[in-house]
Design a protein around this motif. Sequence first.
Motif, PDB file in Angstrom:
ATOM      1  N   ALA A  19      53.392  46.537  27.321  1.00  0.00           N
ATOM      2  CA  ALA A  19      53.706  45.982  26.000  1.00  0.00           C
ATOM      3  C   ALA A  19      53.785  44.457  26.052  1.00  0.00           C
ATOM      4  CB  ALA A  19      55.030  46.567  25.492  1.00  0.00           C
ATOM      5  N   PHE A  20      54.437  43.912  27.070  1.00  0.00           N
ATOM      6  CA  PHE A  20      54.545  42.464  27.193  1.00  0.00           C
ATOM      7  C   PHE A  20      53.186  41.831  27.495  1.00  0.00           C
ATOM      8  CE2 PHE A  20      59.132  43.253  28.190  1.00  0.00           C
ATOM      9  CZ  PHE A  20      59.638  42.541  27.122  1.00  0.00           C
ATOM     10  N   ALA A  21      52.428  42.455  28.382  1.00  0.00           N
ATOM     11  CA  ALA A  21      51.117  41.912  28.747  1.00  0.00           C
ATOM     12  C   ALA A  21      50.197  41.868  27.534  1.00  0.00           C
ATOM     13  CB  ALA A  21      50.491  42.742  29.871  1.00  0.00           C
ATOM     14  N   LEU A  22      50.240  42.913  26.723  1.00  0.00           N
ATOM     15  CA  LEU A  22      49.416  42.958  25.520  1.00  0.00           C
ATOM     16  C   LEU A  22      49.856  41.888  24.526  1.00  0.00           C
ATOM     17  CD1 LEU A  22      47.026  44.421  24.375  1.00  0.00           C
ATOM     18  CD2 LEU A  22      48.560  46.133  23.418  1.00  0.00           C
ATOM     19  N   LYS A  23      51.148  41.656  24.455  1.00  0.00           N
ATOM     20  CA  LYS A  23      51.668  40.621  23.561  1.00  0.00           C
ATOM     21  C   LYS A  23      51.195  39.233  24.025  1.00  0.00           C
ATOM     22  CE  LYS A  23      55.926  41.413  21.861  1.00  0.00           C
ATOM     23  NZ  LYS A  23      57.401  41.335  21.764  1.00  0.00           N
ATOM     24  N   PHE A  24      51.188  39.010  25.335  1.00  0.00           N
ATOM     25  CA  PHE A  24      50.749  37.725  25.877  1.00  0.00           C
ATOM     26  C   PHE A  24      49.254  37.507  25.682  1.00  0.00           C
ATOM     27  CE2 PHE A  24      54.443  37.676  29.043  1.00  0.00           C
ATOM     28  CZ  PHE A  24      55.109  36.667  28.376  1.00  0.00           C
ATOM     29  N   THR A  25      48.453  38.508  26.036  1.00  0.00           N
ATOM     30  CA  THR A  25      47.007  38.320  26.092  1.00  0.00           C
ATOM     31  C   THR A  25      46.302  38.614  24.776  1.00  0.00           C
ATOM     32  OG1 THR A  25      46.596  40.587  26.835  1.00  0.00           O
ATOM     33  CG2 THR A  25      46.958  38.901  28.547  1.00  0.00           C
ATOM     34  N   GLY A  26      46.797  39.594  24.027  1.00  0.00           N
ATOM     35  CA  GLY A  26      46.141  39.988  22.787  1.00  0.00           C
ATOM     36  C   GLY A  26      44.892  40.815  23.021  1.00  0.00           C
ATOM     37  N   ASP A  27      44.645  41.217  24.249  1.00  0.00           N
ATOM     38  CA  ASP A  27      43.451  41.977  24.593  1.00  0.00           C
ATOM     39  C   ASP A  27      43.821  43.041  25.628  1.00  0.00           C
ATOM     40  OD1 ASP A  27      40.373  42.143  24.616  1.00  0.00           O
ATOM     41  OD2 ASP A  27      40.865  41.925  26.752  1.00  0.00           O
ATOM     42  N   GLU A  29      41.968  44.735  27.842  1.00  0.00           N
ATOM     43  CA  GLU A  29      41.410  44.541  29.187  1.00  0.00           C
ATOM     44  C   GLU A  29      42.141  43.423  29.938  1.00  0.00           C
ATOM     45  OE1 GLU A  29      39.183  46.497  30.706  1.00  0.00           O
ATOM     46  OE2 GLU A  29      39.299  47.727  28.893  1.00  0.00           O
ATOM     47  N   ASP A  30      42.392  42.318  29.242  1.00  0.00           N
ATOM     48  CA  ASP A  30      43.128  41.218  29.878  1.00  0.00           C
ATOM     49  C   ASP A  30      44.549  41.646  30.225  1.00  0.00           C
ATOM     50  OD1 ASP A  30      40.942  39.543  29.709  1.00  0.00           O
ATOM     51  OD2 ASP A  30      41.617  38.566  27.860  1.00  0.00           O
ATOM     52  N   ALA A  31      45.156  42.457  29.358  1.00  0.00           N
ATOM     53  CA  ALA A  31      46.505  42.958  29.625  1.00  0.00           C
ATOM     54  C   ALA A  31      46.509  43.833  30.874  1.00  0.00           C
ATOM     55  CB  ALA A  31      47.030  43.734  28.418  1.00  0.00           C
ATOM     56  N   ASN A  32      45.498  44.691  31.013  1.00  0.00           N
ATOM     57  CA  ASN A  32      45.403  45.541  32.207  1.00  0.00           C
ATOM     58  C   ASN A  32      45.232  44.702  33.470  1.00  0.00           C
ATOM     59  OD1 ASN A  32      45.716  47.937  30.789  1.00  0.00           O
ATOM     60  ND2 ASN A  32      43.529  48.206  30.478  1.00  0.00           N
ATOM     61  N   ASP A  33      44.417  43.647  33.383  1.00  0.00           N
ATOM     62  CA  ASP A  33      44.248  42.755  34.530  1.00  0.00           C
ATOM     63  C   ASP A  33      45.565  42.065  34.884  1.00  0.00           C
ATOM     64  OD1 ASP A  33      41.570  43.400  34.675  1.00  0.00           O
ATOM     65  OD2 ASP A  33      40.881  41.574  33.649  1.00  0.00           O
ATOM     66  N   LEU A  34      46.282  41.623  33.857  1.00  0.00           N
ATOM     67  CA  LEU A  34      47.558  40.956  34.074  1.00  0.00           C
ATOM     68  C   LEU A  34      48.574  41.894  34.722  1.00  0.00           C
ATOM     69  CD1 LEU A  34      49.396  38.486  33.737  1.00  0.00           C
ATOM     70  CD2 LEU A  34      49.810  39.208  31.377  1.00  0.00           C
ATOM     71  N   THR A  66      52.627  34.785  36.128  1.00  0.00           N
ATOM     72  CA  THR A  66      51.214  35.047  36.406  1.00  0.00           C
ATOM     73  C   THR A  66      50.365  34.679  35.198  1.00  0.00           C
ATOM     74  OG1 THR A  66      51.806  36.827  37.933  1.00  0.00           O
ATOM     75  CG2 THR A  66      49.552  36.821  37.095  1.00  0.00           C
ATOM     76  N   PHE A  67      50.818  35.066  34.013  1.00  0.00           N
ATOM     77  CA  PHE A  67      50.087  34.731  32.792  1.00  0.00           C
ATOM     78  C   PHE A  67      50.009  33.223  32.589  1.00  0.00           C
ATOM     79  CE2 PHE A  67      50.141  33.605  28.285  1.00  0.00           C
ATOM     80  CZ  PHE A  67      48.926  34.144  27.892  1.00  0.00           C
ATOM     81  N   ILE A  68      51.133  32.536  32.764  1.00  0.00           N
ATOM     82  CA  ILE A  68      51.175  31.084  32.563  1.00  0.00           C
ATOM     83  C   ILE A  68      50.255  30.374  33.551  1.00  0.00           C
ATOM     84  CG2 ILE A  68      52.659  29.039  32.798  1.00  0.00           C
ATOM     85  CD1 ILE A  68      54.935  30.789  31.602  1.00  0.00           C
TER      86      ILE A  68
END
Length: 172
Positions: A19-27, A29-34, A66-68
């Motif tokens: 949920a957080f990764a999706l909020k950060f990336t908006g995508d 696939e990118d959320a899964n990578d994160l 990691t996202f930053i």
Amino acid sequence: MNNSQFNQMIEQHRSMLNAFALKFTGDIEDANDLIQDTMVKALRFSESFESGTNIKGWLYTILRNTFINEFRRNAKRQSVVTQQEEISSAHLLQTATRNGAEGSFAMRDINLALKNLPDAYSVPFIRYFEGYRYHEIAEELDIPLGTVKTRIHEARKLLQKQLQMYKAKKFN
């Protein structure tokens, strides 16, 4: 706690991380990578987790950092691409031949200077040039932060000395 137990414990929090990764990336696939990068880092640094403390907070901090860091790396790359795209085609046509020749000599000299550096200096310097932060390089190479800073500083000094012929010359 062994690795398998720790892995099971962090796996229980994957949906929260998702949920957080999706909020950060908006995508997705990118959320899964994160999330994957976060889980790898959590496993790699599992010995730094203190049992009985907040695992969710610890994982969230890894995910956020990691996202930053990835965002900063991408921003640096985008900045270079944007600046290159802004160069007018007329200017490129006018200077392409001269710059191409001078650039190829300069790149050859830079690559040669990098090859002449000892690995202890060149590896941290190249990582830093690629956009990694000092603490990331220290973690990757398993050396103290101060050593990373010193080696990058020394690499700069050695490269300056080897490439001093370009310091006075301006490419107009």
